[in-house]
Design an enzyme around this catalytic site. Structure first.
Site, short mmCIF file in Angstrom:
data_model
loop_
_atom_site.label_atom_id
_atom_site.label_comp_id
_atom_site.label_asym_id
_atom_site.label_seq_id
_atom_site.Cartn_x
_atom_site.Cartn_y
_atom_site.Cartn_z
CG ASP A 38 -1.64 1.13 1.35
OD1 ASP A 38 -1.89 2.00 0.47
OD2 ASP A 38 -2.26 1.21 2.52
CG ASN A 40 -2.89 5.72 -0.77
OD1 ASN A 40 -3.23 4.47 -0.30
ND2 ASN A 40 -3.59 5.75 -2.08
CG ASP A 42 -5.94 3.49 0.21
OD1 ASP A 42 -5.03 2.74 0.35
OD2 ASP A 42 -6.41 3.82 -0.71
CG ASP A 46 -1.20 1.95 -3.57
OD1 ASP A 46 -0.02 1.70 -3.70
OD2 ASP A 46 -1.75 2.66 -2.80
CG ASP A 219 -10.50 -14.30 -15.82
OD1 ASP A 219 -9.90 -14.94 -15.11
OD2 ASP A 219 -11.58 -13.78 -15.86
CD GLU A 258 -13.83 -19.25 -36.36
OE1 GLU A 258 -14.44 -18.16 -36.34
OE2 GLU A 258 -14.28 -20.32 -36.78
#
Length: 565
Positions: A38, A40, A42, A46, A219, A258
């Protein structure tokens, strides 16, 4: 931050050695951004947090990082509900932060792979919001899979299909139509038969490739093409269909290739070509379709991740996937942990280990509740010992290795998460019958004596609760212990880079069914003892071992790398 010339040079050599693409034998470190670091304060990991730990990643000795989704998202599924594919979630940073992180990693010779989620968008994506405001049959709705309901008033879903997270796979909208979501209701499936959808994702891939991204993890790669010809089959009818013929209505249809042929054409426009690896849960014989040079180029092999700590199982899996790699002319991938499964030290420390990431693994006091009933207390030391052995075994194999953030610290699964703090949609959509994947997504411990174990600056509470026992595995603690899991990984990754040669493996026969022994080019050999009794390995030079080798004896549940002249 000083650049490691050794790391950069080694990574460059990997890219060009014998003309082989960089990814064929790379070690790729998966970062779950919200739980890595982290920047910052919070409580949420990030991009600046990742940037602050680039030196740590460099010292670890990896070749690439793979970032799980960092896009704007309501977090209905840990970021896999993407609201905007060309931006960064403001809670995680900005595109400028992404560029800074990318540059810092590239300066150290570390490639960057990002997650692409093409099967579905978030229900907050502007396309889906437009679809909700548009009439049935409109082009806006045509980007997704909308159908009329059954019954006299259309109040019953079009089919009885169940989503992968539990509960119905259809949700009704205000005007009475239903939309398909293979996962959570907040993740509406796209209709990949539409040219507009295909062009949009080609543009998304081009956006990130132009920005300097080296590759993509795809994914649900097997889920894009669907046959939704009326009448739609029910669950019982689908269950009777073969899974290895490309005719299932929802998964692994032949025509998905495809789509990937177009993607490969785009990837090959770059120098070097962008890489891609498929998350394709398909029948083993179908894997080469995704891994060949005309498709994505590589596909995940999850079999070791699901196997018991057992020599015959490991041998069978390795033989099969090396055979599949030869068929596709790709390289295999080896995975022991990721963001969807119970961490492998915990799996190996339970007598009846969970087979996948979100099956019941709830801890009650000092006991674990599994599908088979209450088990004895987790054997933490044995689980970690086996995890070390399995990791060295897999790192010796030809092909690429994917490691998950925190496994280099030997972290166990976190079971003690209160119900009110859980986040995984599986937990809620199965009415708490399946505990979910939060236990492997708990923020990492960096400093044992700091608030939140140094996950971030200040005193903000991390977004998932960290257990007290995380202190013993904090990075600063393991840095100070030469026998720690962190030091084992560092030694293994740097030594692997020095030893790595041609993608070849030769099994060496043993007279012990609990021992596997193989040779790699250049006189590098790997011996793994899956039993509990020590075995003799002779007088060869021990380059690295998961447990000390004394007088030529390899302990039980241990692996050694040997140099044989």
């Amino acid at each position: 931050m000083a650049i490691s010339e050794k790391n950069a040079a080694a990574s460059s050599a990997l890219s060009t050695k014998e003309g082989a693409p960089w990814w064929r034998q790379a070690v790729v470190y998966q970062i779950y951004p919200r739980s890595f670091a982290d920047g910052n304060g919070d409580g949420i990991g990030d991009l600046k947090g990742i940037l602050s730990r680039v030196d740590y990643l460099d010292r670890l000795g990896i070749d690439a990082v793979w970032l799980s989704p960092f896009y704007p998202s309501a977090l209905a599924d840990g970021g896999y509900d993407v609201a905007d594919y060309r931006d960064v979630d403001p809670r995680l940073g900005s595109l400028e932060d992404f560029d800074d992180m990318l540059a810092a990693l590239h300066a150290r010779g570390i490639k960057v792979v990002i997650d692409i989620v093409p099967n579905h968008t978030s229900d907050l994506h502007h396309w889906f919001q437009e679809a909700l405001k548009s009439e049935p049959g409109s082009s806006a709705r045509g980007r997704y899979i909308f159908r009329e309901g059954k019954g006299p008033d259309g109040s019953e879903p079009p089919t009885d299909w169940i989503s992968e997270f539990g509960g119905p796979a259809w949700t009704r909208v205000a005007d009475g139509q239903w939309y398909l979501h293979s996962f959570a209701p907040e993740q509406p499936d796209l209709d990949w038969s539409k040219r507009e959808v295909r062009d949009e994702f080609l543009d998304i891939l081009r956006f990130w490739s132009d920005r300097g991204v080296d590759g993509f993890r795809i994914d649900v790669a097997h889920g894009l093409a669907k046959d939704l010809t009326e009448p739609l089959p029910n669950n019982a009818e689908i269950a009777l269909l073969p899974r290895d013929k490309g005719v299932h209505p929802l998964f692994d249809r032949d025509e998905v290739q495809e789509i990937y042929a177009e993607w490969r054409e785009l990837f090959n426009q770059y120098d070097p070509p962008r890489s891609a690896v498929a998350e394709a849960w398909v029948e083993p014989t179908r894997v080469p379709r995704y891994a060949n040079q005309n498709s994505l180029g590589q596909a995940f092999n999850f079999d070791l991740l699901e196997a018991d700590f057992d020599a015959p199982s490991f041998r069978r899996i390795v033989d099969h996937h090396l055979k599949m790699a030869r068929e596709s002319q790709s390289s295999s991938t080896w995975v022991l942990s990721n963001h969807d499964v119970v961490r492998h030290p915990t799996r190996y420390g339970l007598p009846n280990p969970p087979r996948s990431g979100w099956r019941p693994d709830v801890k009650h006091g000092s006991q674990w509740l599994l599908s088979g009933g209450v088990s004895p207390e987790l054997q933490r030391d044995q689980g970690l010992r086996r995890a070390h052995a399995a990791t060295l075994f897999a790192l010796g194999l030809p092909g690429s290795m994917y490691i998950y953030n925190g496994e280099e610290l030997g972290l166990h699964e976190v079971a003690e998460i209160p119900e009110e703090q859980r986040q995984d949609p599986t937990f809620f959509r199965t009415n708490k019958a399946e505990i979910g994947r939060d236990g492997c997504r708990v923020p990492l411990p960096w400093v044992a004596e700091a608030p939140g174990f140094g996950f971030g600056e200040g005193t903000a509470t991390p977004h998932l609760p960290q257990p007290e026992w995380f202190a013993e595995s904090a990075v600063d603690v393991e840095e100070a212990d030469p026998d720690s899991t962190l030091h084992l990984y560092r030694k293994a990754l740097h030594l692997r880079r020095e030893l790595q040669g041609a993608e070849e493996l030769e099994w060496i026969p043993t007279d012990n069914p609990k021992v596997l022994h193989y040779r790699r080019p250049g006189g590098w050999e790997v011996v793994a003892n899956f039993g509990v009794e020590p075995v003799e390995i002779g007088g060869a030079q021990v380059l690295l071992a998961s447990q000390p080798v004394v007088e030529g004896m390899l302990p039980g549940e241990a692996t050694a790398w040997l140099k044989v002249e």
